[in-house]
Write an enzyme that holds these catalytic residues in place. Sequence first.
Site, short mmCIF file in Angstrom:
data_model
loop_
_atom_site.label_atom_id
_atom_site.label_comp_id
_atom_site.label_asym_id
_atom_site.label_seq_id
_atom_site.Cartn_x
_atom_site.Cartn_y
_atom_site.Cartn_z
N ASP A 230 4.88 -0.81 10.24
CA ASP A 230 5.07 -0.98 8.81
C ASP A 230 3.87 -1.70 8.21
OD1 ASP A 230 7.57 0.16 9.01
OD2 ASP A 230 8.62 -1.77 9.15
N ARG A 231 3.62 -1.46 6.93
CA ARG A 231 2.50 -2.12 6.25
C ARG A 231 2.54 -3.65 6.46
NH1 ARG A 231 -0.78 -1.62 1.45
NH2 ARG A 231 0.16 0.36 0.77
#
Length: 395
Positions: A230-231
């Site tokens: 995930d970012r």
Amino acid sequence: MIKYTTRDIVAILRLFGLATDQTGQRDISYVQSRAPADHSTIVAFVYQKNHYYIIHDDDIEDNESTASLSVAAAYGEQSGSLVRNPKETDFTAYGMPYKGKEVYLYKATPTTMRLDVLISQRHPELSRSSWQKHIKAGHVQVNGSVVRTPRTEVHPHDAIVITMPESTQEKVALPVLYSDNQIMAVSKPAGMLTHTKGGIVPEYTVKDFFETHYLSDDRSDRTGIVHRLDRATSGVIVGGRTKEAVAELQRQFASRRVQKVYVAVVQGALPQPEAIIDVPIARNPKKPSTFRADSRGKSAQTRYRVISTRNGYSTVLLFPKTGRTHQLRVHLAYLGTPIVGDPAYGTGNHSDRLMLHALQLTFTNMQGEEVIVKSPLPDEFLPYIQDTSAITALN
């Protein structure tokens, strides 16, 4: 290659009885010339919304099949037929003398396809969904006009011009944790995308970094990528430098042979110092960008071990057995101990970042050797951990 001007094209159309004295050069558009062989020239153009090809090829010898092959060699396979020479009334003939040469006129049968389909076939380095977004953003012109509708029907020989936006990406030198001539592992900082999702994202991603080290020709909008973080998650991410390595790593992830270890700081105390969370996960229909614990969802298992409890926070090592989207975040929130700084499954307070870090990956390289890669623990985690020996002792 013999040069044909628009004046020549009009003259040839008149010889074939398709143009009159009133027809001018302005009626001819999108002229292209190609030479598929030393002895041939094929000129493509549009006249009265129809696509034509003037063929100058010494091997045609009035044979329609040979003419079709000549056009296909220059512009790809086409449906169509030769225009008959109207001056030959006693038998079927196609060749027309012009300036001491014999030329043929081939009229393409109108065939169209969606603009996004045509572009994605011609430029497979980007996905069809990526090209749809470029079209909608006004980056594609058809016959001189901007087209913003991906489903627009176009002819394969319409003049299609793509003007990609100038990149505003600032390149980032990611820390390389492992590299050989097939595989590379890097440490991704929190806040960086692993790759785009088919959109136009003017920011530097892990994929962009991998692409600069990629050795095969099959590039795409996910070059080298075999898994993602995930970012908001930092830590180790591995990628392939060749298509063979990408395929092998994908097999390892799919068969769950890659061992993953994460470290997270959560709010509160876990119910047990060590346990396995075996709770299915499904997309949340009320908020489709998130997931939730759901008995009807996909199987998901996470083993955890608490390594520190301090000031109302716990630091845990996480060993996911499955790789569902947001699995660790959902599982920890399900236990009532959301990850610190998680705005989707917690309060988003207590930290400027999601306190989740991909600490270690174990995989097999292309030589069959086991490789263990660790990403250094970010400084933001240190105030929560009394003793880091459990982390340094990992193997």
